[in-house]
Write a protein that holds these residues in place. Sequence first.
Motif, PDB file in Angstrom:
ATOM      1  N   GLY A  97       0.808  -1.204   0.000  1.00 24.57           N
ATOM      2  CA  GLY A  97       0.000   0.000   0.000  1.00 24.57           C
ATOM      3  C   GLY A  97       0.844   1.258   0.000  1.00 24.57           C
ATOM      4  O   GLY A  97       0.577   2.196  -0.753  1.00 24.57           O
ATOM      5  N   ALA A  98       1.865   1.283   0.859  1.00 25.95           N
ATOM      6  CA  ALA A  98       2.708   2.478   0.924  1.00 25.95           C
ATOM      7  C   ALA A  98       3.317   2.767  -0.441  1.00 25.95           C
ATOM      8  O   ALA A  98       3.385   3.925  -0.873  1.00 25.95           O
ATOM      9  CB  ALA A  98       3.801   2.284   1.971  1.00 25.95           C
ATOM     10  N   HIS A 130      -1.229   6.730   5.734  1.00 28.15           N
ATOM     11  CA  HIS A 130      -0.919   6.436   4.336  1.00 28.15           C
ATOM     12  C   HIS A 130       0.291   5.523   4.172  1.00 28.15           C
ATOM     13  O   HIS A 130       0.665   5.220   3.040  1.00 28.15           O
ATOM     14  CB  HIS A 130      -0.713   7.732   3.552  1.00 28.15           C
ATOM     15  CG  HIS A 130      -1.940   8.603   3.531  1.00 28.15           C
ATOM     16  ND1 HIS A 130      -3.090   8.226   2.881  1.00 28.15           N
ATOM     17  CD2 HIS A 130      -2.206   9.805   4.105  1.00 28.15           C
ATOM     18  CE1 HIS A 130      -4.019   9.182   3.032  1.00 28.15           C
ATOM     19  NE2 HIS A 130      -3.508  10.135   3.786  1.00 28.15           N
ATOM     20  N   GLU A 186      -7.069   3.379  10.085  1.00 35.11           N
ATOM     21  CA  GLU A 186      -6.195   3.386  11.264  1.00 35.11           C
ATOM     22  C   GLU A 186      -6.597   4.518  12.213  1.00 35.11           C
ATOM     23  O   GLU A 186      -6.422   4.407  13.419  1.00 35.11           O
ATOM     24  CB  GLU A 186      -4.729   3.569  10.856  1.00 35.11           C
ATOM     25  CG  GLU A 186      -4.194   2.529   9.894  1.00 35.11           C
ATOM     26  CD  GLU A 186      -4.336   1.124  10.400  1.00 35.11           C
ATOM     27  OE1 GLU A 186      -3.782   0.817  11.460  1.00 35.11           O
ATOM     28  OE2 GLU A 186      -5.020   0.313   9.734  1.00 35.11           O
ATOM     29  N   ASP A 214      -7.063   7.213  -1.236  1.00 32.66           N
ATOM     30  CA  ASP A 214      -6.325   6.084  -0.671  1.00 32.66           C
ATOM     31  C   ASP A 214      -7.361   5.039  -0.247  1.00 32.66           C
ATOM     32  O   ASP A 214      -7.989   5.159   0.798  1.00 32.66           O
ATOM     33  CB  ASP A 214      -5.486   6.554   0.524  1.00 32.66           C
ATOM     34  CG  ASP A 214      -4.724   5.400   1.186  1.00 32.66           C
ATOM     35  OD1 ASP A 214      -5.099   4.231   0.964  1.00 32.66           O
ATOM     36  OD2 ASP A 214      -3.773   5.673   1.932  1.00 32.66           O
TER      37      ASP A 214
HETATM   38  C1  LIG Z   1      -5.351   3.714   4.288  1.00 33.35           C
HETATM   39  C2  LIG Z   1      -4.007   3.062   4.274  1.00 33.35           C
HETATM   40  N1  LIG Z   1      -3.059   3.509   3.454  1.00 33.35           N
HETATM   41  C3  LIG Z   1      -1.847   2.931   3.394  1.00 33.35           C
HETATM   42  C4  LIG Z   1      -1.523   1.861   4.182  1.00 33.35           C
HETATM   43  C5  LIG Z   1      -0.155   1.237   4.085  1.00 33.35           C
HETATM   44  O1  LIG Z   1      -0.231   0.006   3.434  1.00 33.35           O
HETATM   45  P1  LIG Z   1       0.975  -1.037   3.573  1.00 33.35           P
HETATM   46  O2  LIG Z   1       1.052  -1.432   4.997  1.00 33.35           O
HETATM   47  O3  LIG Z   1       0.599  -2.157   2.645  1.00 33.35           O
HETATM   48  O4  LIG Z   1       2.211  -0.348   3.112  1.00 33.35           O
HETATM   49  C6  LIG Z   1      -2.481   1.361   5.063  1.00 33.35           C
HETATM   50  C7  LIG Z   1      -2.159   0.250   5.980  1.00 33.35           C
HETATM   51  O5  LIG Z   1      -2.732   0.085   7.014  1.00 33.35           O
HETATM   52  C8  LIG Z   1      -3.756   1.973   5.109  1.00 33.35           C
HETATM   53  O6  LIG Z   1      -4.712   1.538   5.946  1.00 33.35           O
END
Ligand SMILES: Cc1ncc(COP(=O)(O)O)c(C=O)c1O
Length: 387
Positions: A97-98, A130, A186, A214
Amino acid sequence: MATTALMNTYGERKLTLVKGEGVYLWDDQGRRYLDALSGIAVCGLGHSHPGLTAAISEQAGTLLHVSNLYNTEPSQQLADLLRAETGMENMFFSNSGAEANEAAIKIARKFGNDQGIQNPTIITMNGSFHGRTMATLTATGNPKVKEGFTPLLEGFIHVDYNDIDALKAIDNSDVVAILVEPVQGEGGVKVPADDYLVQLRELCDQRGWLLMLDEIQTGNGRTGELYAFQHTGIMPDVLTTAKGLGNGLPIGACMAYGKAAQVLQPGNHGSTYGGNPLVCQGAYTVIRTLLDDGLIANAKTIGSYLLDGFNRELEGEAKVQNIRGKGLMIGIELTQPCAELVGAAAEAGLLINVTAGNTVRLLPPLITTEADADQIIAIVSQLIRNL
Ligand SMILES: Cc1ncc(COP(=O)(O)O)c(C=O)c1O
């Protein structure tokens, strides 16, 4: 005894899980748990889904990786499916996600640079999350995530979530984009006003800003639509997702539409593994199964069932401040910190999470049934009453 060879970034972890099937997980002591967390909004199909297991087993025996110097069929098939289901024009596959958000941030910055804006600035929200890379932790609206990691990046400003007036008040010609979660995960399962995204779209159109959603947590059926923006009539310029897309396989996607779809050109971005055949074959199977098996509609139905059940069970309970959610993303905000409920729930055979200190967060798999939901309601309500 857990090894000390892993960096202690997650604190003490009490359970060692060894097996999963459907909505259940088992620990190394043979104890069974009902999973109301799905690996933090990841395993929408539950655990050891036979169709997914078969698809990735076959792909593993056919082609795992060739790099992005070549076309592969699974990545094209997945991109075509996501385009057809979202209306987004093109996409970049990442491993998390990041990283999907990193691609979005790069699109916004290049979108600005291409117009001659020297310091392109992205607006993000207080309470947002994020990711944990340097750019995404700077974007994140939670000081705890940033603590100890200065210098942060330039080019981000934060305003309150669900506050259109705060955005309208911004008078800054460096702004190029808004990056926002349709529901803050979160940050405590914060559900904004129904017309929030529509208003954001209008404002972005007026100001020439990109609207970047996002949907890493809200995506892939979790809120009762494939992507949460589909509850509204709007199209985002950029849509990021991950988590439930791979059901546990490491994949993220940064999708783009309209002007945003033309920003990144050859040489601007890349990833060695991103979009490899294994994860793309898996993600394709995940999305097809969500659509074909009616699991997105199930998220909506069981989500309402859970909300109704909690409202009924916890009516008049003084410790409960607010019960809210969208689809299978549910938060029960208490008037007091409640981290201890995680351990107490595990003792009772249920895996849950607490976020923002005082909010019980439930993210059960999209295959959850009414009978599973009844158990979740009974156990969590009892724990809250006993707190
Ligand atoms: C809304 C949101 N964006 C980004 C992320 C980051 O994703 P990742 O942990 O796969 O890098 C998360 C993870 O909890 C998230 O909830």
